[in-house]
Design a protein around this motif. Structure first.
Motif, PDB file in Angstrom:
ATOM      1  N   SER A 178       0.782  -1.241  -0.092  1.00  0.00           N
ATOM      2  CA  SER A 178       0.024  -0.019   0.012  1.00  0.00           C
ATOM      3  C   SER A 178       0.809   1.231   0.012  1.00  0.00           C
ATOM      4  O   SER A 178       0.493   2.225  -0.861  1.00  0.00           O
ATOM      5  N   ASN A 179       2.125   1.212   0.697  1.00  0.00           N
ATOM      6  CA  ASN A 179       2.965   2.230   0.759  1.00  0.00           C
ATOM      7  C   ASN A 179       3.250   2.668  -0.706  1.00  0.00           C
ATOM      8  O   ASN A 179       3.776   3.582  -1.235  1.00  0.00           O
ATOM      9  N   LEU A 180       3.674   1.611  -1.503  1.00  0.00           N
ATOM     10  CA  LEU A 180       4.122   1.628  -2.961  1.00  0.00           C
ATOM     11  C   LEU A 180       2.874   2.179  -3.796  1.00  0.00           C
ATOM     12  O   LEU A 180       3.248   3.254  -4.529  1.00  0.00           O
ATOM     13  N   THR A 181       1.813   1.620  -3.713  1.00  0.00           N
ATOM     14  CA  THR A 181       0.570   2.075  -4.613  1.00  0.00           C
ATOM     15  C   THR A 181       0.089   3.388  -4.209  1.00  0.00           C
ATOM     16  O   THR A 181      -0.289   4.255  -5.123  1.00  0.00           O
ATOM     17  N   ASP A 182       0.415   3.834  -2.870  1.00  0.00           N
ATOM     18  CA  ASP A 182      -0.137   5.153  -2.451  1.00  0.00           C
ATOM     19  C   ASP A 182       0.773   6.287  -3.008  1.00  0.00           C
ATOM     20  O   ASP A 182       0.536   7.353  -3.256  1.00  0.00           O
ATOM     21  N   SER A 183       2.213   5.848  -3.015  1.00  0.00           N
ATOM     22  CA  SER A 183       3.158   6.800  -3.480  1.00  0.00           C
ATOM     23  C   SER A 183       2.849   7.344  -4.869  1.00  0.00           C
ATOM     24  O   SER A 183       3.404   8.436  -5.468  1.00  0.00           O
ATOM     25  N   ILE A 184       2.292   6.167  -5.729  1.00  0.00           N
ATOM     26  CA  ILE A 184       1.790   6.428  -7.115  1.00  0.00           C
ATOM     27  C   ILE A 184       0.818   7.375  -7.312  1.00  0.00           C
ATOM     28  O   ILE A 184       0.331   8.329  -7.808  1.00  0.00           O
ATOM     29  N   LYS A 185      -0.492   6.780  -6.687  1.00  0.00           N
ATOM     30  CA  LYS A 185      -1.902   7.365  -6.829  1.00  0.00           C
ATOM     31  C   LYS A 185      -1.894   8.699  -6.065  1.00  0.00           C
ATOM     32  O   LYS A 185      -2.993   9.294  -6.367  1.00  0.00           O
ATOM     33  N   ASN A 186      -1.094   9.154  -5.035  1.00  0.00           N
ATOM     34  CA  ASN A 186      -1.362  10.494  -4.448  1.00  0.00           C
ATOM     35  C   ASN A 186      -0.345  11.624  -4.997  1.00  0.00           C
ATOM     36  O   ASN A 186      -0.244  12.393  -4.331  1.00  0.00           O
ATOM     37  N   ILE A 187       0.016  11.427  -6.346  1.00  0.00           N
ATOM     38  CA  ILE A 187       0.884  12.338  -6.699  1.00  0.00           C
ATOM     39  C   ILE A 187      -0.173  13.194  -7.545  1.00  0.00           C
ATOM     40  O   ILE A 187      -0.669  12.854  -8.556  1.00  0.00           O
ATOM     41  N   PRO A 188      -0.154  14.695  -7.123  1.00  0.00           N
ATOM     42  CA  PRO A 188      -1.322  15.685  -7.690  1.00  0.00           C
ATOM     43  C   PRO A 188      -0.281  16.489  -8.764  1.00  0.00           C
ATOM     44  O   PRO A 188       0.834  16.600  -8.698  1.00  0.00           O
TER      45      PRO A 188
END
Length: 328
Positions: free
Chosen positions: A236-246
């Motif tokens: 989840s840390n990896l997926t969130d690091s991608i999905k949360n880039i604005p």
């Protein structure tokens, strides 16, 4: 004889004392400590709003003579932007904005039946907000000038009274196109995602994250990174690091990208009912500007400008998992 003379007075005082004690016990003389409840400015049901038209307000709320307008339409429970362009929308931001409008209250009534609304900075031909409901009803809301005293603006609903609206409410309702745009190009639900595949420019910058969901107990989901088991927290840390880039600006049509080199490809495989769907995101970079990377969505419709540093952080997060797996 003297006592008999004062007896009526004594009886009267006793009656007054007893009456006062009873009145006090019944709260007759206690002040109401409840603050007055301000009336709602407009009553509507957000779920029934079919269309929103709102002016893009400047910081002082009402100084532009030809303010740009934003039109949002709810089509089959999906919010779409009609003007100024068909940008991808953020449904949560639109819902929050409607909730703010629904909560707006009338601080005070300035004039019940105004004959000259121009003196309040209101142009009857230019409503600030227009709400259209599913039954065709329209509400036109106007935000006028600031009051001489700080903290409030003049406002009006349809043909009603001139009221005082708090400056905070005006600030919260002040919208730009960017306010309603989906600012993150990447999007998926980890619950339904089965695989992520990242291919960078370097041989060392390639990895695959796989997910096997346990529908009965999500805590028992299995995650692997390049074939090695990892924890759900690492995943989840990896997926969130991608999905949360604005992005920090409006997306541009992907067709406008030119003279840019590919720097990464991300493939996302997910379950969609009985189907398995794979979507591909691509990152491009201009040789003249290494500070940003343009990410094109799977539909090849929009390109999002993202800081190169944020993509480096994704690469570092993946490298940290690689390093951790190597020491297990």
């Amino acid at each position: 004889m003297q006592l008999r003379k004062w007896m009526p007075t004594i009886i009267m005082v006793a009656i007054l004392l007893l009456g006062g004690a009873y009145a006090y016990s019944q709260n007759f003389f206690q002040q109401d400590q409840t603050a007055p409840v301000e009336a709602k400015w407009i009553t509507f049901t957000p779920a029934n709003v079919q269309q929103i038209e709102v002016k893009s307000l400047s910081d002082d709320a009402k100084t532009t003579t030809t303010p740009s307008s934003i039109t949002l339409e709810n089509k089959q429970n999906q919010w779409q932007m009609r003007t100024p362009a068909s940008y991808p929308t953020n449904a949560y931001a639109i819902t929050d904005w409607l909730t703010t409008l629904q909560a707006a209250t009338v601080h005070a009534i300035v004039e019940n039946q105004p004959t000259d609304v121009a003196k309040y900075g209101i142009d009857t031909k230019q409503p600030t907000i227009v709400l259209t409901s599913t039954d065709g009803k329209q509400d036109r809301l106007y935000i006028g000038s600031k009051l001489p005293t700080d903290g409030y603006y003049y406002a009006r609903l349809n043909e009603g009274a001139i009221i005082q609206l708090s400056q905070q409410t005006v600030t919260d309702l002040s919208a730009t196109v960017f306010s309603f745009v989906d600012t993150t190009p990447f999007g998926w639900d980890d619950q339904y995602m089965t695989a992520l595949s990242w291919t960078g420019q370097d041989q060392d910058n390639q990895w695959t994250l796989k997910h096997q969901a346990n529908l009965e107990d999500p805590s028992q989901d299995r995650w692997t990174f390049n074939g090695h088991s990892i924890s759900s927290e690492q995943a989840s840390n990896l997926t969130d690091s991608i999905k949360n880039i604005p992005t920090d600006q409006l997306p541009q049509p992907a067709s406008q990208l030119s003279s840019k080199s590919p720097v990464f490809t991300l493939k996302v495989t997910r379950k969609e009912g009985e189907r398995t769907v794979t979507e591909t995101y691509q990152g491009f970079q201009s040789p003249d500007n290494s500070a940003y990377i343009e990410v094109v969505d799977p539909a090849h419709q929009w390109a999002y400008r993202l800081p190169s540093e944020s993509i480096k952080q994704v690469i570092q997060a993946a490298q940290a998992i690689t390093s951790s797996s190597a020491h297990q």
